[in-house]
Design a protein around this motif. Structure first.
Motif, mmCIF file in Angstrom:
data_model
loop_
_atom_site.group_PDB
_atom_site.id
_atom_site.type_symbol
_atom_site.label_atom_id
_atom_site.label_comp_id
_atom_site.label_asym_id
_atom_site.label_seq_id
_atom_site.Cartn_x
_atom_site.Cartn_y
_atom_site.Cartn_z
ATOM 1 N N ASP A 83 26.822 59.811 21.839
ATOM 2 C CA ASP A 83 26.983 58.387 21.549
ATOM 3 C C ASP A 83 27.652 57.611 22.683
ATOM 4 O O ASP A 83 28.099 56.487 22.480
ATOM 5 C CB ASP A 83 27.835 58.202 20.279
ATOM 6 N N ALA A 86 26.489 53.948 23.221
ATOM 7 C CA ALA A 86 26.823 53.060 22.107
ATOM 8 C C ALA A 86 28.330 52.841 22.009
ATOM 9 O O ALA A 86 28.791 51.740 21.702
ATOM 10 C CB ALA A 86 26.291 53.635 20.792
ATOM 11 N N HIS A 90 31.531 49.356 21.769
ATOM 12 C CA HIS A 90 32.450 49.210 20.642
ATOM 13 C C HIS A 90 33.841 48.860 21.165
ATOM 14 O O HIS A 90 34.315 49.456 22.140
ATOM 15 C CB HIS A 90 32.494 50.516 19.841
ATOM 16 N N GLU A 209 27.690 42.911 19.047
ATOM 17 C CA GLU A 209 26.679 43.937 19.275
ATOM 18 C C GLU A 209 26.738 44.989 18.175
ATOM 19 O O GLU A 209 27.804 45.462 17.787
ATOM 20 C CB GLU A 209 26.922 44.607 20.630
ATOM 21 N N THR A 211 26.776 48.472 16.918
ATOM 22 C CA THR A 211 27.098 49.745 17.548
ATOM 23 C C THR A 211 26.671 50.946 16.716
ATOM 24 O O THR A 211 26.807 52.075 17.161
ATOM 25 C CB THR A 211 28.612 49.834 17.799
ATOM 26 N N ARG A 212 26.192 50.724 15.507
ATOM 27 C CA ARG A 212 25.693 51.803 14.646
ATOM 28 C C ARG A 212 24.468 51.258 13.932
ATOM 29 O O ARG A 212 24.521 50.192 13.306
ATOM 30 C CB ARG A 212 26.767 52.233 13.641
#
Length: 308
Positions: A83, A86, A90, A209, A211-212
């Motif tokens: 991840d 991504a 965060h 944004e 993120t998941r």
């Protein structure tokens, strides 16, 4: 792969300004030792069965906890490595050692592999059955990392299932049966924590944004519904377990434990509403009322199980 503005590729920070000590400290932090608190679920079945005061029960429980600490840290390293892009988007996860470039992705995967193997080997000390449960936990976490985490609703159940596997492992390690009440309470409690975590993550986005992937699907109303359902159900099932599965003095103590247990659930709900539920294990370390309610619940449970 495009990186977020102002970020560096994995390993660049370590090469530029960090030595061995910085990388080692980052690797330890990436193992998330604070999240080993989740392995308290491993002790639930042995504690409920009253075997933690025996030599064999304590030995088996400690072996299971050690195995899951290694296995969980290994999966965290692999998850953060997968991840990394991504996480850089965060506001909080971008500070994780792998996302921040302190720990190279390749090193994280090597260390993760060592920890996964070590977790299974430690579990073998308590028998092949525990090793099999640890292997099933690893299979579930890898499926979550690479697929299940992107499936709405399924991701909630998958994370909750990890806690149920931990609880089942404790029972396997000491050779005690697992009751239906026990599994239902653990399952619902785990689902409550996961729903609170997703709720906090959704609030943290604040229109930014995504993120998941699943957060693009979930709504505050849906997650509130899941939390309310789980909270009500876990309180009812815990009460039924306390009142129907025990008699005499044990029933009195366990029935009394329902009061701080309800307070614990309500306090968690308040913290989630305030946007503080993203890291449930951190809440136990920081929030004094939650610590008090948890301690009261555990004390009454110990008295009810071990005193009669």
């Amino acid at each position: 792969m495009h990186l977020a503005s102002g970020t560096r590729p994995p390993g660049e920070t370590a090469r530029a300004g960090g030595g061995f000590g910085a990388v080692a400290a980052g690797l330890l932090r990436a193992c998330r030792p604070r999240q080993w608190l989740k392995n308290g679920f491993v002790l639930a079945a042995p504690a409920a069965a009253g075997v933690l005061t025996t030599a064999d029960g304590l030995r088996g429980s400690l072996i299971a906890v050690a195995a899951f600490c290694c296995a969980a840290s290994g999966t965290y390293l692999f998850n953060d490595a997968a991840d990394v892009a991504a996480d850089r988007l965060h506001p909080r996860k971008r500070l994780r050692p792998i996302a921040a470039g302190i720990v190279p992705v390749r090193l994280a995967r090597i260390a993760g592999t060592v920890l996964l193997v070590l977790g299974v080997l430690i579990a073998l000390a308590a028998g092949w059955r525990l090793a099999l449960v640890v292997a099933c936990y690893l299979a579930l976490t890898f499926a979550y990392t690479h697929w299940l985490k992107h499936q709405p609703v399924v991701d909630l159940v998958a994370v909750a299932a990890c806690q149920v596997v931990r609880a089942f492992a404790g029972a396997v390690a000491v050779g005690v049966p697992v009751t239906g009440w026990f599994l239902v309470v653990v399952s619902l409690g785990s689902l409550l924590l996961v729903a609170g975590k997703r709720d906090a993550e959704l609030r943290a986005q604040n229109g930014g944004e995504v993120t998941r992937a699943t957060l693009a699907v979930y709504t505050p109303g849906y997650l509130a519904h899941v939390r309310a359902m789980s909270a009500g159900a876990v309180i009812v099932t815990y009460g039924l377990w306390a009142l129907q599965e025990h008699t005499g003095t044990a029933q009195a103590f366990l029935a009394a434990s329902l009061v701080p247990f309800v307070l614990m659930v309500l306090r968690h709900a308040l913290l989630v509403e305030r946007g503080q539920g993203e890291e449930p294990e951190e809440l136990v370390l920081r929030d004094r009322p939650l610590q008090v309610f948890t301690a009261m619940t555990l004390l009454l449970l110990v008295l009810g199980i071990y005193l009669p």
